[in-house]
Design a protein around this motif. Structure first.
Motif, mmCIF file in Angstrom:
data_model
loop_
_atom_site.group_PDB
_atom_site.id
_atom_site.type_symbol
_atom_site.label_atom_id
_atom_site.label_comp_id
_atom_site.label_asym_id
_atom_site.label_seq_id
_atom_site.Cartn_x
_atom_site.Cartn_y
_atom_site.Cartn_z
ATOM 1 N N LEU A 84 39.033 8.236 -124.405
ATOM 2 C CA LEU A 84 39.155 6.797 -124.634
ATOM 3 C C LEU A 84 40.359 6.217 -123.904
ATOM 4 O O LEU A 84 40.276 5.141 -123.301
ATOM 5 N N THR A 85 41.462 6.922 -123.918
ATOM 6 C CA THR A 85 42.665 6.447 -123.234
ATOM 7 C C THR A 85 42.465 6.392 -121.728
ATOM 8 O O THR A 85 42.846 5.410 -121.074
ATOM 9 N N VAL A 86 41.859 7.413 -121.159
ATOM 10 C CA VAL A 86 41.596 7.419 -119.725
ATOM 11 C C VAL A 86 40.620 6.320 -119.342
ATOM 12 O O VAL A 86 40.808 5.608 -118.348
ATOM 13 N N ALA A 87 39.573 6.139 -120.155
ATOM 14 C CA ALA A 87 38.596 5.081 -119.863
ATOM 15 C C ALA A 87 39.234 3.699 -119.973
ATOM 16 O O ALA A 87 38.979 2.818 -119.147
ATOM 17 N N THR A 88 40.078 3.497 -120.969
ATOM 18 C CA THR A 88 40.749 2.217 -121.128
ATOM 19 C C THR A 88 41.708 1.956 -119.971
ATOM 20 O O THR A 88 41.753 0.843 -119.435
ATOM 21 N N ALA A 89 42.455 2.976 -119.588
ATOM 22 C CA ALA A 89 43.406 2.795 -118.484
ATOM 23 C C ALA A 89 42.684 2.503 -117.182
ATOM 24 O O ALA A 89 43.127 1.641 -116.402
ATOM 25 N N SER A 90 41.581 3.187 -116.926
ATOM 26 C CA SER A 90 40.857 2.922 -115.683
ATOM 27 C C SER A 90 40.187 1.551 -115.701
ATOM 28 O O SER A 90 40.103 0.877 -114.679
ATOM 29 N N ALA A 91 39.724 1.108 -116.874
ATOM 30 C CA ALA A 91 39.113 -0.220 -116.962
ATOM 31 C C ALA A 91 40.152 -1.318 -116.765
ATOM 32 O O ALA A 91 39.886 -2.329 -116.122
ATOM 33 N N ILE A 92 41.339 -1.103 -117.316
ATOM 34 C CA ILE A 92 42.405 -2.110 -117.143
ATOM 35 C C ILE A 92 42.902 -2.121 -115.704
ATOM 36 O O ILE A 92 43.178 -3.178 -115.149
ATOM 37 N N GLN A 93 42.986 -0.957 -115.095
ATOM 38 C CA GLN A 93 43.441 -0.877 -113.715
ATOM 39 C C GLN A 93 42.446 -1.519 -112.769
ATOM 40 O O GLN A 93 42.827 -2.132 -111.768
#
Length: 95
Positions: A84-93
């Motif tokens: 979830l953290t990786v997906a959130t970070a990539s979506a925000i980036q």
């Protein structure tokens, strides 16, 4: 680059963290109380974590003891938090 993370993106991580630490708390309390204990704190931990264990039990081998299942459930939630953290970070980036 100053990127703000929306609060709605953090709430699932906090919920998963609370569940993970509750599972670990139940694991530790299992050494102090019997499974059918009348202690209200232990019963609260059992009620909070039983739905998670019901989800983890079908994907865990039947030979795994109940105490180890608590650790497996905490590990699965940790993996879900990382994903979830990786997906959130990539979506925000990407935004």
């Amino acid at each position: 680059m100053d990127v703000q993370v929306p609060l709605i993106a953090l709430i699932p991580n906090y919920v998963l963290a609370a569940l993970m630490y509750t599972l670990l708390g139940r694991f530790i309390l299992s050494f102090m109380f019997p499974p059918d204990s009348r202690n209200y704190i232990f019963r609260a931990f059992v009620r909070l974590t039983d739905p998670v264990l019901a989800l983890v039990r079908p994907i865990t081998p039947a030979a795994v003891p109940h105490l180890v299942l608590l650790v497996f459930a905490a590990i699965w939630i940790l993996v879900a938090r990382i994903v979830l953290t990786v997906a959130t970070a990539s979506a925000i980036q990407a935004a």
